[in-house]
Each structure stands twice: as structure tokens, then as C-alpha cells.
Design an enzyme around this catalytic site. Structure first.
Site, mmCIF file in Angstrom:
data_model
loop_
_atom_site.group_PDB
_atom_site.id
_atom_site.type_symbol
_atom_site.label_atom_id
_atom_site.label_comp_id
_atom_site.label_asym_id
_atom_site.label_seq_id
_atom_site.Cartn_x
_atom_site.Cartn_y
_atom_site.Cartn_z
ATOM 1 C CG ASP A 234 -12.053 -11.220 22.592
ATOM 2 O OD1 ASP A 234 -12.040 -11.952 21.952
ATOM 3 O OD2 ASP A 234 -11.657 -9.922 22.203
ATOM 4 C CG HIS A 235 -12.716 -9.914 28.151
ATOM 5 N ND1 HIS A 235 -11.307 -9.852 28.234
ATOM 6 C CD2 HIS A 235 -13.137 -8.907 27.393
ATOM 7 C CE1 HIS A 235 -10.720 -8.895 27.498
ATOM 8 N NE2 HIS A 235 -11.882 -8.230 27.095
ATOM 9 N NE ARG B 53 -6.192 -20.185 39.633
ATOM 10 C CZ ARG B 53 -6.792 -20.474 40.929
ATOM 11 N NH1 ARG B 53 -7.652 -21.595 40.794
ATOM 12 N NH2 ARG B 53 -6.830 -19.766 41.879
ATOM 13 N N GLY C 92 -18.471 -7.132 24.445
ATOM 14 C CA GLY C 92 -17.873 -8.086 25.253
ATOM 15 C C GLY C 92 -17.823 -8.126 26.665
ATOM 16 C CB THR D 103 -8.737 -3.147 25.992
ATOM 17 O OG1 THR D 103 -9.640 -3.527 24.930
ATOM 18 C CG2 THR D 103 -8.897 -1.709 26.312
ATOM 19 C CB THR D 104 -8.655 -2.596 20.565
ATOM 20 O OG1 THR D 104 -8.646 -4.224 20.626
ATOM 21 C CG2 THR D 104 -8.327 -1.985 19.345
ATOM 22 C CG ASN E 123 -15.244 -9.505 22.210
ATOM 23 O OD1 ASN E 123 -14.622 -10.448 22.676
ATOM 24 N ND2 ASN E 123 -14.741 -8.864 21.448
ATOM 25 C CG HIS F 1 -8.705 -8.966 19.383
ATOM 26 N ND1 HIS F 1 -8.508 -7.751 19.809
ATOM 27 C CD2 HIS F 1 -7.816 -9.201 18.441
ATOM 28 C CE1 HIS F 1 -7.454 -7.290 19.483
ATOM 29 N NE2 HIS F 1 -6.815 -8.210 18.370
ATOM 30 C CG HIS G 299 -13.414 -0.744 22.808
ATOM 31 N ND1 HIS G 299 -12.821 -1.679 22.488
ATOM 32 C CD2 HIS G 299 -13.185 -0.131 24.122
ATOM 33 C CE1 HIS G 299 -11.810 -1.694 23.335
ATOM 34 N NE2 HIS G 299 -12.055 -0.717 24.436
ATOM 35 N N GLY G 300 -16.406 -1.081 24.944
ATOM 36 C CA GLY G 300 -17.016 -0.506 26.178
ATOM 37 C C GLY G 300 -18.450 -0.426 26.745
ATOM 38 N NE ARG H 213 -2.954 -9.024 25.725
ATOM 39 C CZ ARG H 213 -2.859 -7.728 25.605
ATOM 40 N NH1 ARG H 213 -3.745 -6.836 26.327
ATOM 41 N NH2 ARG H 213 -1.783 -7.121 25.312
ATOM 42 C CD GLU I 122 -12.732 -7.425 17.501
ATOM 43 O OE1 GLU I 122 -11.682 -7.436 18.487
ATOM 44 O OE2 GLU I 122 -13.743 -7.112 17.915
ATOM 45 C CD GLU J 241 -16.746 -2.872 15.916
ATOM 46 O OE1 GLU J 241 -16.852 -4.133 15.070
ATOM 47 O OE2 GLU J 241 -16.564 -3.085 16.967
ATOM 48 N NE ARG K 60 -4.382 -7.986 22.694
ATOM 49 C CZ ARG K 60 -4.843 -6.822 22.398
ATOM 50 N NH1 ARG K 60 -6.204 -6.313 22.451
ATOM 51 N NH2 ARG K 60 -3.852 -5.805 22.437
HETATM 52 N N1 PXP Z 1 -15.081 -3.924 18.806
HETATM 53 C C1 PXP Z 1 -13.867 -3.936 18.542
HETATM 54 C C2 PXP Z 1 -13.258 -3.671 17.227
HETATM 55 C C3 PXP Z 1 -13.173 -4.505 19.785
HETATM 56 O O1 PXP Z 1 -11.712 -4.393 19.507
HETATM 57 C C4 PXP Z 1 -13.627 -4.839 20.903
HETATM 58 C C5 PXP Z 1 -12.771 -5.027 22.048
HETATM 59 O O2 PXP Z 1 -12.108 -6.484 21.783
HETATM 60 C C6 PXP Z 1 -14.929 -4.780 21.061
HETATM 61 C C7 PXP Z 1 -15.924 -4.314 19.844
HETATM 62 C C8 PXP Z 1 -15.809 -4.947 22.228
HETATM 63 O O3 PXP Z 1 -15.252 -4.268 23.222
HETATM 64 P P1 PXP Z 1 -15.893 -4.700 24.974
HETATM 65 O O4 PXP Z 1 -15.223 -5.756 25.192
HETATM 66 O O5 PXP Z 1 -15.496 -3.164 25.560
HETATM 67 O O6 PXP Z 1 -17.419 -4.681 24.686
#
Ligand code: PXP
Length: 255
Positions: free
Chosen positions: A19-20, A28, A226, A110-111, A17, A53, A204-205, A59, A80, A161, A55
């Protein structure tokens, strides 16, 4: 030998992932760091898929990022998104390999939880029907909760998931009894979801400290990771960060 007596169903896929990367860029404005560049590097490092994702408040990932990913990726994109009309139209325009439906509240960082499927079954069944017809694999992000998983199967999702956040939070906070209980729930619900015909993913996490027990569940086919990987990339680079996660996942599967 693996927990529930069945052999792992195949090689465990890693969805990275990104996203970050976009979070840092957006801090910036401008173009750097570029999530697309990160996605291509992740591909080279062995990611089996890229997750992003989009959103509602944009963001991190932008519409232009999704355009770029769809154009340039050679591995599948897992988009996502929330179950809104706007997102459905975007997904139908792009037709990514997979669409993962997640809950979204603007104020959350976050989610935070899984999707409430059981109480929104009719709407969600109608919502995902055109996505399925367009050929997207529809995944539903849920807590390791029996009624939600059963509802995900009833609405015709191909994938569920499982949200690993509660397990990872308990680990991080040193609540080891709670962590072990969460892991057990995840284990049971992976088996249950699989028995209902759902492909099982998890995420997630997850971090190097928490990935192995989840990777060892034989029914789990894909992990989406991610935040930890992008953070770890600051210290060791994206390729080594992903390679280490891949190594831990393979070790958990006895490979
Ligand atoms: N799976 C889903 C459905 C998520 O929403 C996220 C966070 O965007 C992740 C996995 C990845 O989570 P993390 O960024 O904490 O690894």
C-alpha cells in the site's frame, strides 16, 4: 518446543503489503514508485503473497493497481477491503486468492481496530457468501477478542487475521507490561481461533523488533506486513528488507 504444545502447522507465510508504495506515488501523482514493480520485487525476494488494501477513498492503492496485480502476480493476492457493495463487486470481478474484510473509516490514518463482527453477523454472513462461492478465501480482520473470533467462525470465514497493532504500539511506547499482556491475548486467541477451525493470520504494525514472538505462535500461518518493510526499503532496499524479515520469522519458527 513451541508455546501451546503443538508443533508449528507449517511454514509461516509472509504477505508483503505494498500500500505505502502507492502512498509515496500518490504524494506527487504520476506513476512512480510503481506498486506493481514493488510487488514483483517482493515476489523475487521471497514474499509468499502480496497484500493490497483498496480503500473506499483510494488514498493509496488504485483500481488500476489491482488490475495490474491480478494480471502480473505469480503469488496469491490478498485483497483487503471494507464490507461494501462496491468492494464486493470489485472482488467478484477479480476473484483474488484471498479477500480480507477490514473496518474502514475515512478519517483514520490506518486500520485502527478490528472488524465488529459479532454485532453485524447476519449482514457479514450474507456479504461473504458470494465471495466464498466465487472461490476466494475469506479472511476477517479482528482484534484478539473472543466474541469477534467466534463470530468470524460462525459466519463461515476460512481465515481470521488477528490485529497486532495494540501489541506493537505498546512495544513502541515502552509499555512493556501492556505489550506482554497483548501478546498473551494474541497467543490465547490464536489457539482459540485454530480450535474453531479458522486458519490464523496476523498483522499490523509488525517490525523486526516485534515479529518474532508472533511468528512463534504455532497456529499462525501467515503474517501480513507492509508499512515497516516499505520504510526499511528506503534504507536497505526492498529485497534485503524482506530477506531480513523472512530470516527473523524462520528463526522464530526454529528453522
Ligand atoms: N493486515 C491488515 C488487515 C491491515 O489492514 C494492514 C494495514 O493495511 C496490515 C496487515 C499491515 O499493516 P502494516 O502496514 O502496519 O504492516
Amino acid at each position: 518446543m513451541v508455546q501451546s504444545g503443538i508443533e508449528p502447522l507449517g511454514r509461516l507465510r509472509l504477505g508483503v503489503n505494498i500500500d505505502h508504495v502507492a502512498t509515496v506515488r500518490n504524494a506527487r501523482g504520476g506513476r512512480n514508485p510503481d506498486p506493481l514493480r514493488a510487488a514483483k520485487l517482493a515476489e523475487e525476494a521471497g514474499a509468499d503473497g502480496i497484500t493490497a488494501h483498496l480503500r473506499e477513498d483510494r488514498r493509496h492503492i488504485s483500481d488500476a493497481d489491482i488490475d495490474g496485480l491480478m494480471e502480473a502476480l505469480s503469488v496469491p493476492l490478498n485483497l483487503e477491503m471494507a464490507a461494501t457493495e462496491e468492494m464486493q463487486a470489485i472482488a467478484l470481478r477479480h476473484k483474488p486468492h484471498a479477500v480480507c474484510i477490514v473496518p474502514e473509516r475515512r478519517e483514520e490514518r490506518t486500520t485502527e481496530g478490528g472488524l465488529e463482527v459479532a454485532q453485524d453477523e447476519n449482514r457479514l454472513a450474507h456479504f461473504i457468501a458470494p465471495l466464498r462461492e466465487a472461490g476466494c478465501r475469506v479472511s476477517i480482520f479482528v482484534a484478539a477478542d473472543r466474541p469477534q473470533i467466534e463470530a468470524a467462525a460462525r459466519i463461515g470465514a476460512a481465515v481470521t487475521e488477528l490485529h497486532t497493532g495494540a501489541y506493537c504500539d505498546a512495544h513502541a511506547e515502552g509499555r512493556f507490561d501492556a505489550r506482554d499482556a497483548e501478546l498473551e491475548r494474541l497467543r490465547e486467541m490464536s489457539t482459540h481461533a485454530h480450535s474453531l477451525g479458522l486458519e490464523v493470520h496476523a498483522g499490523h504494525g509488525l517490525s523486526y523488533d516485534t515479529v518474532k514472538p508472533v511468528a512463534a505462535f504455532p497456529e499462525v500461518m501467515e503474517l501480513n506486513i507492509g508499512h515497516f518493510l516499505i520504510g526499511e526499503a528506503i534504507f536497505r532496499g526492498l529485497d534485503p528488507a524482506i530477506a531480513e524479515m523472512r530470516r527473523l520469522m524462520d528463526a522464530a519458527r526454529g528453522r
